[in-house]
Design a protein around this motif. Structure first.
Motif, PDB file in Angstrom:
ATOM      1  N   LEU A 185       0.817  -1.211   0.000  1.00 43.05           N
ATOM      2  CA  LEU A 185       0.000   0.000   0.000  1.00 43.05           C
ATOM      3  C   LEU A 185       0.854   1.265   0.000  1.00 43.05           C
ATOM      4  O   LEU A 185       0.422   2.299  -0.541  1.00 43.05           O
ATOM      5  CB  LEU A 185      -0.918  -0.005   1.219  1.00 43.05           C
ATOM      6  CG  LEU A 185      -2.104  -0.983   1.142  1.00 43.05           C
ATOM      7  CD1 LEU A 185      -2.666  -1.234   2.533  1.00 43.05           C
ATOM      8  CD2 LEU A 185      -3.183  -0.424   0.222  1.00 43.05           C
ATOM      9  N   ASP A 186       2.029   1.202   0.595  1.00 43.39           N
ATOM     10  CA  ASP A 186       2.890   2.365   0.659  1.00 43.39           C
ATOM     11  C   ASP A 186       3.701   2.590  -0.618  1.00 43.39           C
ATOM     12  O   ASP A 186       4.338   3.635  -0.774  1.00 43.39           O
ATOM     13  CB  ASP A 186       3.863   2.254   1.837  1.00 43.39           C
ATOM     14  CG  ASP A 186       3.152   2.401   3.181  1.00 43.39           C
ATOM     15  OD1 ASP A 186       2.049   2.966   3.211  1.00 43.39           O
ATOM     16  OD2 ASP A 186       3.688   1.912   4.200  1.00 43.39           O
ATOM     17  N   LYS A 187       3.669   1.581  -1.499  1.00 45.06           N
ATOM     18  CA  LYS A 187       4.416   1.685  -2.756  1.00 45.06           C
ATOM     19  C   LYS A 187       3.463   2.066  -3.875  1.00 45.06           C
ATOM     20  O   LYS A 187       2.442   1.392  -4.073  1.00 45.06           O
ATOM     21  CB  LYS A 187       5.090   0.338  -3.072  1.00 45.06           C
ATOM     22  CG  LYS A 187       5.922   0.374  -4.356  1.00 45.06           C
ATOM     23  CD  LYS A 187       6.559  -0.993  -4.589  1.00 45.06           C
ATOM     24  CE  LYS A 187       7.373  -0.985  -5.874  1.00 45.06           C
ATOM     25  NZ  LYS A 187       8.003  -2.321  -6.119  1.00 45.06           N
ATOM     26  N   PRO A 188       3.747   3.121  -4.614  1.00 49.13           N
ATOM     27  CA  PRO A 188       2.833   3.513  -5.710  1.00 49.13           C
ATOM     28  C   PRO A 188       2.706   2.386  -6.730  1.00 49.13           C
ATOM     29  O   PRO A 188       3.673   1.672  -6.998  1.00 49.13           O
ATOM     30  CB  PRO A 188       3.514   4.744  -6.331  1.00 49.13           C
ATOM     31  CG  PRO A 188       4.442   5.241  -5.262  1.00 49.13           C
ATOM     32  CD  PRO A 188       4.888   4.025  -4.492  1.00 49.13           C
ATOM     33  N   PRO A 189       1.513   2.199  -7.297  1.00 50.50           N
ATOM     34  CA  PRO A 189       1.352   1.181  -8.335  1.00 50.50           C
ATOM     35  C   PRO A 189       2.254   1.450  -9.509  1.00 50.50           C
ATOM     36  O   PRO A 189       2.572   2.599  -9.845  1.00 50.50           O
ATOM     37  CB  PRO A 189      -0.126   1.303  -8.747  1.00 50.50           C
ATOM     38  CG  PRO A 189      -0.781   2.012  -7.609  1.00 50.50           C
ATOM     39  CD  PRO A 189       0.266   2.907  -7.013  1.00 50.50           C
ATOM     40  N   ALA A 190       2.694   0.382 -10.185  1.00 52.08           N
ATOM     41  CA  ALA A 190       3.538   0.538 -11.352  1.00 52.08           C
ATOM     42  C   ALA A 190       2.763   1.222 -12.465  1.00 52.08           C
ATOM     43  O   ALA A 190       1.569   0.993 -12.643  1.00 52.08           O
ATOM     44  CB  ALA A 190       4.042  -0.837 -11.825  1.00 52.08           C
ATOM     45  N   ALA A 191       3.426   2.080 -13.215  1.00 53.52           N
ATOM     46  CA  ALA A 191       2.784   2.775 -14.332  1.00 53.52           C
ATOM     47  C   ALA A 191       2.436   1.794 -15.420  1.00 53.52           C
ATOM     48  O   ALA A 191       3.124   0.804 -15.635  1.00 53.52           O
ATOM     49  CB  ALA A 191       3.716   3.860 -14.868  1.00 53.52           C
ATOM     50  N   GLY A 192       1.312   2.112 -16.150  1.00 55.35           N
ATOM     51  CA  GLY A 192       0.909   1.251 -17.258  1.00 55.35           C
ATOM     52  C   GLY A 192       0.096   0.125 -16.763  1.00 55.35           C
ATOM     53  O   GLY A 192      -0.198  -0.811 -17.403  1.00 55.35           O
TER      54      GLY A 192
END
Length: 226
Positions: free
Chosen positions: A219-226
């Motif tokens: 949850l603390d890590k931004p989702p990967a782009a794309g």
């Protein structure tokens, strides 16, 4: 049975009636499915946000009606008369916005299915008026369908959806995990789907069980782009 760590087993999505969670946000849509074959005009448009249960309800109906299901984008590759021999669900109709051949196929399919006395279920995320169809005769027929929307989930339904998504991936979290996820995630079906995918991937990659600690990391890590 809990999934063993380190083995990327396939997700098994449960799509039966018993696996569909009834709630105020989907009660009207479920009621309309149950009213088949008494749909006005023999057709129903089912709308609602991504992950709200449109595909699940389409499968519930298809099992009940002995119907076939086809993605709208595949309509350019079908023989319309062969497909119009029984009840049919056409999913994701907005996907053919701008596709003249697919829209023409759906127009003829609509007319033939109803002429043969069968029923037609149509799905799409936005309201029917926003499906982006451009063939005038098809637009009028789609807007003439009875439409029912699945709404955004309440806490009870979102909890049930999280549990189901985890079970589909053969993940068995501890009881405190789902309330923790619910308190921190974006409150939508699409967010639930994306979050469970990320949790599954992290559990596999790190060969760790699904815990609050791992969930916090995801949850603390931004989702990967794309």
């Amino acid at each position: 049975m809990a999934r063993q760590l380190g083995f990327d087993l396939p997700s098994r999505t449960a799509l039966g009636r018993d696996a569909f969670f009834a709630a105020p946000s989907n009660a009207m849509a479920l009621s309309m499915i149950d009213q088949w074959p008494g749909w006005p005009g023999g057709k129903l448009a089912l709308t609602g946000p991504e992950g709200a249960g449109k595909t699940h309800l389409a499968h519930v109906w298809a099992d009940q009606a002995q119907a076939r299901i086809i993605p709208a984008r595949s309509l350019v590759d079908v023989e319309v008369p062969a497909l119009a021999t029984g009840p049919l669900a056409v999913e994701d109709v907005p996907d053919i916005a701008g596709n003249d051949a697919a829209q023409t196929a759906l127009f003829h399919l609509h007319n033939l299915i109803l002429a043969e006395g069968h029923t037609l279920l149509l799905t799409g995320t936005p309201p029917v008026a926003q499906w982006g169809l451009t063939l005038p005769d098809l637009v009028s027929r789609m807007r003439g369908a009875t439409a029912v929307a699945l709404e955004a989930p309440d806490d009870m339904l979102l909890t049930a959806v999280l549990v189901k998504l985890l079970a589909d991936r053969q993940l068995t979290p501890k009881p405190d995990l789902v309330p923790y996820l619910l308190s921190r995630m974006d409150r939508s079906f699409a967010a639930a789907i994306a979050l469970v995918q990320r949790l599954d991937a992290a559990s596999l990659a790190q060969k760790r069980p699904l815990t609050r600690q791992l969930a916090a990391q995801v949850l603390d890590k931004p989702p990967a782009a794309g």
